[in-house]
Design a protein around this motif. Structure first.
Motif, mmCIF file in Angstrom:
data_model
loop_
_atom_site.group_PDB
_atom_site.id
_atom_site.type_symbol
_atom_site.label_atom_id
_atom_site.label_comp_id
_atom_site.label_asym_id
_atom_site.label_seq_id
_atom_site.Cartn_x
_atom_site.Cartn_y
_atom_site.Cartn_z
ATOM 1 N N ALA A 195 9.399 2.335 -8.243
ATOM 2 C CA ALA A 195 8.220 3.181 -8.056
ATOM 3 C C ALA A 195 8.366 4.490 -8.825
ATOM 4 C CB ALA A 195 8.010 3.465 -6.569
ATOM 5 N N LEU A 196 9.576 5.042 -8.842
ATOM 6 C CA LEU A 196 9.813 6.294 -9.565
ATOM 7 C C LEU A 196 9.658 6.113 -11.073
ATOM 8 C CD1 LEU A 196 12.828 7.703 -7.525
ATOM 9 C CD2 LEU A 196 10.510 8.641 -7.613
ATOM 10 N N HIS A 197 10.068 4.950 -11.581
ATOM 11 C CA HIS A 197 9.865 4.673 -13.008
ATOM 12 C C HIS A 197 8.368 4.647 -13.331
ATOM 13 C CE1 HIS A 197 13.836 4.028 -14.661
ATOM 14 N NE2 HIS A 197 14.170 3.247 -13.644
ATOM 15 N N ILE A 198 7.582 4.053 -12.434
ATOM 16 C CA ILE A 198 6.129 4.012 -12.627
ATOM 17 C C ILE A 198 5.557 5.428 -12.584
ATOM 18 C CG2 ILE A 198 3.942 3.173 -11.708
ATOM 19 C CD1 ILE A 198 5.709 0.978 -12.868
ATOM 20 N N ILE A 199 6.017 6.208 -11.609
ATOM 21 C CA ILE A 199 5.569 7.598 -11.486
ATOM 22 C C ILE A 199 5.872 8.370 -12.763
ATOM 23 C CG2 ILE A 199 6.064 9.792 -10.321
ATOM 24 C CD1 ILE A 199 6.524 8.145 -7.749
ATOM 25 N N ASP A 200 7.084 8.196 -13.257
ATOM 26 C CA ASP A 200 7.520 8.913 -14.458
ATOM 27 C C ASP A 200 6.659 8.534 -15.661
ATOM 28 O OD1 ASP A 200 9.281 10.704 -15.770
ATOM 29 O OD2 ASP A 200 10.438 9.032 -16.555
ATOM 30 N N ALA A 201 6.434 7.230 -15.824
ATOM 31 C CA ALA A 201 5.675 6.750 -16.984
ATOM 32 C C ALA A 201 4.231 7.244 -16.953
ATOM 33 C CB ALA A 201 5.711 5.223 -17.032
ATOM 34 N N ILE A 202 3.584 7.125 -15.803
ATOM 35 C CA ILE A 202 2.180 7.535 -15.702
ATOM 36 C C ILE A 202 2.054 9.055 -15.715
ATOM 37 C CG2 ILE A 202 0.140 7.525 -14.220
ATOM 38 C CD1 ILE A 202 0.948 4.749 -13.290
ATOM 39 N N GLY A 203 2.970 9.721 -15.015
ATOM 40 C CA GLY A 203 2.909 11.174 -14.941
ATOM 41 C C GLY A 203 3.053 11.847 -16.293
ATOM 42 N N ARG A 204 3.859 11.258 -17.176
ATOM 43 C CA ARG A 204 4.091 11.847 -18.499
ATOM 44 C C ARG A 204 3.140 11.308 -19.568
ATOM 45 N NH1 ARG A 204 9.623 13.916 -18.863
ATOM 46 N NH2 ARG A 204 10.858 13.256 -17.062
ATOM 47 N N SER A 205 2.422 10.251 -19.249
ATOM 48 C CA SER A 205 1.589 9.587 -20.254
ATOM 49 C C SER A 205 0.491 10.502 -20.799
ATOM 50 C CB SER A 205 0.943 8.339 -19.645
ATOM 51 O OG SER A 205 0.034 7.755 -20.560
ATOM 52 N N ARG A 206 0.280 10.408 -22.090
ATOM 53 C CA ARG A 206 -0.817 11.137 -22.725
ATOM 54 C C ARG A 206 -1.976 10.190 -23.028
ATOM 55 N NH1 ARG A 206 2.283 15.149 -27.050
ATOM 56 N NH2 ARG A 206 3.604 16.213 -25.505
ATOM 57 N N GLY B 76 0.814 -1.210 0.000
ATOM 58 C CA GLY B 76 0.000 0.000 0.000
ATOM 59 C C GLY B 76 0.847 1.258 0.000
ATOM 60 N N VAL B 77 1.967 1.216 0.715
ATOM 61 C CA VAL B 77 2.884 2.357 0.754
ATOM 62 C C VAL B 77 3.437 2.637 -0.641
ATOM 63 C CG1 VAL B 77 5.149 3.127 1.549
ATOM 64 C CG2 VAL B 77 3.551 2.108 3.165
ATOM 65 N N VAL B 78 3.879 1.587 -1.320
ATOM 66 C CA VAL B 78 4.467 1.748 -2.652
ATOM 67 C C VAL B 78 3.421 2.241 -3.648
ATOM 68 C CG1 VAL B 78 5.668 0.590 -4.538
ATOM 69 C CG2 VAL B 78 6.166 -0.049 -2.171
ATOM 70 N N VAL B 79 2.225 1.682 -3.568
ATOM 71 C CA VAL B 79 1.144 2.091 -4.467
ATOM 72 C C VAL B 79 0.784 3.557 -4.247
ATOM 73 C CG1 VAL B 79 -1.329 1.832 -4.920
ATOM 74 C CG2 VAL B 79 0.141 -0.185 -4.831
ATOM 75 N N GLU B 80 0.664 3.962 -2.992
ATOM 76 C CA GLU B 80 0.281 5.346 -2.700
ATOM 77 C C GLU B 80 1.383 6.322 -3.111
ATOM 78 O OE1 GLU B 80 -2.452 8.248 -1.508
ATOM 79 O OE2 GLU B 80 -2.635 6.125 -2.008
ATOM 80 N N LEU B 81 2.632 5.932 -2.888
ATOM 81 C CA LEU B 81 3.759 6.762 -3.324
ATOM 82 C C LEU B 81 3.702 6.971 -4.833
ATOM 83 C CD1 LEU B 81 6.520 8.154 -2.856
ATOM 84 C CD2 LEU B 81 7.587 5.907 -3.126
ATOM 85 N N ALA B 82 3.467 5.879 -5.561
ATOM 86 C CA ALA B 82 3.401 5.959 -7.021
ATOM 87 C C ALA B 82 2.208 6.795 -7.474
ATOM 88 C CB ALA B 82 3.322 4.559 -7.620
ATOM 89 N N ALA B 83 1.072 6.614 -6.814
ATOM 90 C CA ALA B 83 -0.141 7.337 -7.207
ATOM 91 C C ALA B 83 0.011 8.842 -6.986
ATOM 92 C CB ALA B 83 -1.341 6.808 -6.424
ATOM 93 N N ILE B 84 0.461 9.223 -5.799
ATOM 94 C CA ILE B 84 0.602 10.649 -5.498
ATOM 95 C C ILE B 84 1.655 11.282 -6.401
ATOM 96 C CG2 ILE B 84 1.278 12.342 -3.758
ATOM 97 C CD1 ILE B 84 0.182 10.467 -1.628
ATOM 98 N N GLY B 85 2.784 10.603 -6.560
ATOM 99 C CA GLY B 85 3.846 11.136 -7.404
ATOM 100 C C GLY B 85 3.396 11.339 -8.841
ATOM 101 N N ALA B 86 2.682 10.350 -9.382
ATOM 102 C CA ALA B 86 2.200 10.453 -10.764
ATOM 103 C C ALA B 86 1.194 11.586 -10.906
ATOM 104 C CB ALA B 86 1.568 9.132 -11.191
#
Length: 204
Positions: A163-174, A90-100
């Motif tokens: 997690a940061l790679h996931i954040i980067d991919a989702i955050g930049r995704s169109r 849950g920690v990793v998921v929430e970190l990724a979600a908020i970051g993205a």
């Protein structure tokens, strides 16, 4: 040196002047259709000259770095909520979600982490050493005892990098834009099994 402009409201001191310049810079980037940093636009918003801006920030790079530091503090405050969680996945998921969500929704942060934007804080990649160290700090300070789960500091660093790679991919995704609930459901479906498998293997 005599200050001019400032919309008729002179800053009380140099610190206030810097804060107002940084805020004007944030707003200029956020309001731009194609985010970019223009010192002329920053000066115009403050009703001052470019020379006045240069008095407080001797170069565009110096101002950009100050904006990046300010953005980093804002991000840190938003990400602190993960510290309240004690569910490893849950920690990793929430970190990724908020970051993205931050990268996707905050045009200033999106600009700062864009390719080729070197600020000394964000370096064009959110998977650099500084960003990984930041994510590790968040993971290590949450309610999860990673050592008891068999994960050493190097394992946590790899987890943070992933997690940061996931954040980067989702955050930049169109591509498809998911709301808060949809994004967390999506990340839980695909990230949670991976985290839980690693922990099961480490404690097995």
């Amino acid at each position: 040196m005599r200050r001019t402009g400032w919309g008729g409201e002179l800053p009380a001191d140099d610190d206030e002047a810097r804060v107002r310049i940084i805020e004007a810079c944030r707003n200029a980037i956020a309001d731009s259709e194609h985010p970019q940093l223009s010192l002329s636009e920053v000066a115009r918003r403050l009703s001052v000259t470019r020379q006045t801006v240069y008095r407080y920030f001797p170069s565009t790079q110096a101002l950009l770095t100050a904006v990046a530091i300010d953005a980093g503090r804002r991000m840190y405050d938003m990400l602190l909520s993960v510290r309240e969680l004690d569910d490893p996945a849950g920690v990793v998921v929430e970190l990724a979600a908020i970051g993205a969500e931050i990268i996707r929704d905050d045009k200033v942060v999106g600009f700062l982490v864009g390719e080729g934007t070197a600020t000394g804080v964000f370096t064009g990649s959110i998977t650099d050493e500084l960003s990984v160290a930041f994510a590790v700090d968040l993971l290590e300070s949450c309610g999860v005892d990673w050592r008891a789960l068999g994960l050493g500091i190097e394992d946590v660093a790899e987890l943070a990098e992933w997690a940061l790679h996931i954040i980067d991919a989702i955050g930049r995704s169109r591509g498809k834009r998911r709301d808060q609930l949809e994004l967390r459901d999506y990340l839980n479906r695909w990230m949670r099994p991976g985290v839980e498998k690693v922990i099961t293997t480490a404690t097995g």
